[in-house]
Design a protein around this motif. Structure first.
Motif, PDB file in Angstrom:
ATOM      1  N   VAL A  87       5.830  -7.826  -2.873  1.00  0.00           N
ATOM      2  CA  VAL A  87       5.294  -8.258  -4.397  1.00  0.00           C
ATOM      3  C   VAL A  87       3.669  -7.734  -3.933  1.00  0.00           C
ATOM      4  O   VAL A  87       2.263  -9.009  -2.829  1.00  0.00           O
ATOM      5  CB  VAL A  87       5.356  -9.055  -5.114  1.00  0.00           C
ATOM      6  CG1 VAL A  87       4.471  -9.459  -6.010  1.00  0.00           C
ATOM      7  CG2 VAL A  87       7.173  -9.463  -5.207  1.00  0.00           C
ATOM      8  N   SER A  88       3.081  -7.269  -4.820  1.00  0.00           N
ATOM      9  CA  SER A  88       1.446  -6.933  -4.410  1.00  0.00           C
ATOM     10  C   SER A  88       0.658  -6.463  -5.990  1.00  0.00           C
ATOM     11  O   SER A  88       1.449  -6.169  -6.698  1.00  0.00           O
ATOM     12  CB  SER A  88       1.210  -5.523  -3.393  1.00  0.00           C
ATOM     13  OG  SER A  88       1.508  -4.543  -3.473  1.00  0.00           O
ATOM     14  N   GLU A  89      -0.271  -6.657  -6.252  1.00  0.00           N
ATOM     15  CA  GLU A  89      -0.377  -5.964  -7.158  1.00  0.00           C
ATOM     16  C   GLU A  89      -0.601  -4.672  -7.686  1.00  0.00           C
ATOM     17  O   GLU A  89       0.603  -4.408  -8.445  1.00  0.00           O
ATOM     18  CB  GLU A  89      -2.344  -6.159  -7.780  1.00  0.00           C
ATOM     19  CG  GLU A  89      -2.801  -7.762  -7.037  1.00  0.00           C
ATOM     20  CD  GLU A  89      -4.258  -7.728  -7.615  1.00  0.00           C
ATOM     21  OE1 GLU A  89      -4.872  -6.514  -7.638  1.00  0.00           O
ATOM     22  OE2 GLU A  89      -4.481  -8.949  -7.476  1.00  0.00           O
ATOM     23  N   PHE A  91       2.200  -2.876  -6.891  1.00  0.00           N
ATOM     24  CA  PHE A  91       3.430  -2.948  -7.010  1.00  0.00           C
ATOM     25  C   PHE A  91       3.811  -3.680  -8.673  1.00  0.00           C
ATOM     26  O   PHE A  91       4.450  -2.991  -9.645  1.00  0.00           O
ATOM     27  CB  PHE A  91       4.370  -3.381  -6.109  1.00  0.00           C
ATOM     28  CG  PHE A  91       5.025  -2.371  -4.739  1.00  0.00           C
ATOM     29  CD1 PHE A  91       5.708  -1.564  -5.306  1.00  0.00           C
ATOM     30  CD2 PHE A  91       4.343  -2.912  -4.060  1.00  0.00           C
ATOM     31  CE1 PHE A  91       5.840  -0.683  -4.271  1.00  0.00           C
ATOM     32  CE2 PHE A  91       4.397  -2.372  -2.572  1.00  0.00           C
ATOM     33  CZ  PHE A  91       5.603  -1.072  -2.949  1.00  0.00           C
ATOM     34  N   ILE A  92       3.247  -4.596  -8.965  1.00  0.00           N
ATOM     35  CA  ILE A  92       3.772  -5.280 -10.288  1.00  0.00           C
ATOM     36  C   ILE A  92       2.301  -4.152 -11.083  1.00  0.00           C
ATOM     37  O   ILE A  92       2.617  -3.732 -12.465  1.00  0.00           O
ATOM     38  CB  ILE A  92       2.103  -6.345 -10.744  1.00  0.00           C
ATOM     39  CG1 ILE A  92       2.760  -7.759  -9.093  1.00  0.00           C
ATOM     40  CG2 ILE A  92       2.086  -6.576 -11.609  1.00  0.00           C
ATOM     41  CD1 ILE A  92       2.331  -8.692  -9.268  1.00  0.00           C
ATOM     42  N   LEU A  93       1.848  -3.450 -11.524  1.00  0.00           N
ATOM     43  CA  LEU A  93       0.885  -2.840 -12.327  1.00  0.00           C
ATOM     44  C   LEU A  93       1.685  -0.960 -12.645  1.00  0.00           C
ATOM     45  O   LEU A  93       2.282  -1.200 -13.476  1.00  0.00           O
ATOM     46  CB  LEU A  93       0.225  -2.097 -11.277  1.00  0.00           C
ATOM     47  CG  LEU A  93      -1.091  -1.152 -12.634  1.00  0.00           C
ATOM     48  CD1 LEU A  93      -1.247  -1.679 -13.597  1.00  0.00           C
ATOM     49  CD2 LEU A  93      -2.448  -0.497 -11.766  1.00  0.00           C
ATOM     50  N   TYR A  95       5.476  -1.341 -11.935  1.00  0.00           N
ATOM     51  CA  TYR A  95       6.499  -1.877 -12.936  1.00  0.00           C
ATOM     52  C   TYR A  95       5.920  -2.493 -14.208  1.00  0.00           C
ATOM     53  O   TYR A  95       7.437  -1.964 -14.617  1.00  0.00           O
ATOM     54  CB  TYR A  95       6.655  -3.019 -12.240  1.00  0.00           C
ATOM     55  CG  TYR A  95       7.539  -3.317 -10.918  1.00  0.00           C
ATOM     56  CD1 TYR A  95       7.953  -1.960 -10.126  1.00  0.00           C
ATOM     57  CD2 TYR A  95       7.455  -4.863  -9.871  1.00  0.00           C
ATOM     58  CE1 TYR A  95       8.577  -1.910  -8.688  1.00  0.00           C
ATOM     59  CE2 TYR A  95       8.189  -4.216  -8.122  1.00  0.00           C
ATOM     60  CZ  TYR A  95       8.599  -2.881  -7.786  1.00  0.00           C
ATOM     61  OH  TYR A  95       8.813  -2.933  -7.101  1.00  0.00           O
ATOM     62  N   ALA A  96       4.849  -2.730 -14.702  1.00  0.00           N
ATOM     63  CA  ALA A  96       4.834  -2.212 -16.038  1.00  0.00           C
ATOM     64  C   ALA A  96       4.934  -1.430 -16.481  1.00  0.00           C
ATOM     65  O   ALA A  96       4.921  -1.649 -17.598  1.00  0.00           O
ATOM     66  CB  ALA A  96       2.703  -3.498 -15.931  1.00  0.00           C
ATOM     67  N   GLN A  98       6.571   1.051 -15.599  1.00  0.00           N
ATOM     68  CA  GLN A  98       7.439   1.865 -15.994  1.00  0.00           C
ATOM     69  C   GLN A  98       8.188   1.038 -16.810  1.00  0.00           C
ATOM     70  O   GLN A  98       8.783   1.672 -17.669  1.00  0.00           O
ATOM     71  CB  GLN A  98       8.337   0.809 -14.556  1.00  0.00           C
ATOM     72  CG  GLN A  98       8.006   2.377 -13.445  1.00  0.00           C
ATOM     73  CD  GLN A  98       8.495   1.301 -12.423  1.00  0.00           C
ATOM     74  OE1 GLN A  98       9.312   0.717 -12.153  1.00  0.00           O
ATOM     75  NE2 GLN A  98       8.814   2.792 -11.722  1.00  0.00           N
ATOM     76  N   VAL A 171      14.443  -2.958 -11.144  1.00  0.00           N
ATOM     77  CA  VAL A 171      13.393  -3.270 -12.352  1.00  0.00           C
ATOM     78  C   VAL A 171      14.722  -3.335 -14.318  1.00  0.00           C
ATOM     79  O   VAL A 171      13.699  -3.727 -14.981  1.00  0.00           O
ATOM     80  CB  VAL A 171      12.363  -2.521 -11.994  1.00  0.00           C
ATOM     81  CG1 VAL A 171      11.601  -2.167 -13.796  1.00  0.00           C
ATOM     82  CG2 VAL A 171      11.861  -2.205 -10.754  1.00  0.00           C
TER      83      VAL A 171
END
Length: 257
Positions: A87-89, A91-93, A95-96, A98, A171
């Motif tokens: 998990v990293s910034e 990947f979080i971005l 996913y957001a 998506q 996701v």
């Protein structure tokens, strides 16, 4: 025999939203005892709804079985895009993004399909009117639709959201669970102070309740997230929340300034 068994993300992406639907609906069934937060009285619900709750449960279970079948087929077609990444910034971005793309795709598909089902007399009379037998919506009636509508509106809309956004099966567990919570909330018939979904989204319980009333059936087609298409295309009916004389709350339309 030492391998550790694990339920696949594809199976979880199929069954978790179904479990979320009934669990979240159950919470609202308990809250329906709080008459001061109900948007319609018990008497009004009994008088206006033309279908039994047992029939609604059977209809929803039928739709969910169709959705589950299509979901598993879709995952098989798309392949497993799940990767065990830290998990990293970044990947979080991703996913957001998506999530946002999936929300916009779902809203766009459902707005135009939903609106067409109202304006086409054949489709409304023979298909979409089944959902509007619940003039007074309640939580577990959110997915009570004609099977054809369930397939075209919800299942195809969900498949397009998944494919266009490029999300993985993992996701999708979170996205479709959230979409399920939002859809149930929109139909719950309860206006709770401080409900975060009411604070974050203009498309909410009251907004959709307006659509289920006779005076609002040609308005507020957007679902389940945003109100942009209603505003852009002139089908937006705003509302105010007011106290009823007999207790409880009511969403009342107001003129657009």
């Amino acid at each position: 025999m030492g391998g550790e068994s694990r339920v696949s993300d594809e199976v979880l992406g199929t069954v978790v939203p179904i479990g979320v639907y009934w669990l979240y609906s159950g919470v609202y069934c308990l809250l329906h005892r709080l008459d001061r937060f109900r948007m319609h009285s018990r008497k009004e619900e009994a008088a206006k709804n033309s279908i039994s709750k047992a029939t609604v449960v059977r209809g929803v279970l039928l739709q969910q079985s169709i959705q589950a079948t299509v979901s598993l087929a879709l995952f098989a077609f798309a392949g497993n895009k799940t990767e065990d990444q830290p998990v990293s910034e970044g990947f979080i971005l991703a996913y957001a993004v998506q999530f946002l793309v999936a929300m916009l795709v779902m809203d766009t598909w459902q707005y135009f399909m939903h609106r067409y089902m109202h304006h086409n007399q054949f489709l409304y009379r023979h298909i979409h009117s089944q959902h509007h037998r619940l003039v007074v919506p309640y939580s577990f009636g959110a997915l009570y639709n004609h099977p054809i509508e369930g397939l075209l509106l919800d299942t195809v809309g969900g498949a397009l959201s998944f494919l266009v956004s490029g999300m993985s099966a993992k996701v999708s567990i979170f996205f479709f669970s959230f979409a399920t919570i939002k859809t149930v909330d929109d139909h719950c018939g309860i206006w709770l102070p401080g409900n975060p979904l009411h604070l974050l989204f203009k498309n909410n319980t009251a907004y959709h309740d307006i659509h289920h009333q006779l005076y609002g059936s040609k308005y507020n087609f957007s679902q389940p997230f945003f109100v942009m298409w209603d505003k852009i295309l002139g089908t937006y009916m705003p509302y105010t929340i007011e106290r009823r004389m007999d207790g409880g709350l009511e969403a009342r339309p107001r003129k657009v300034e």
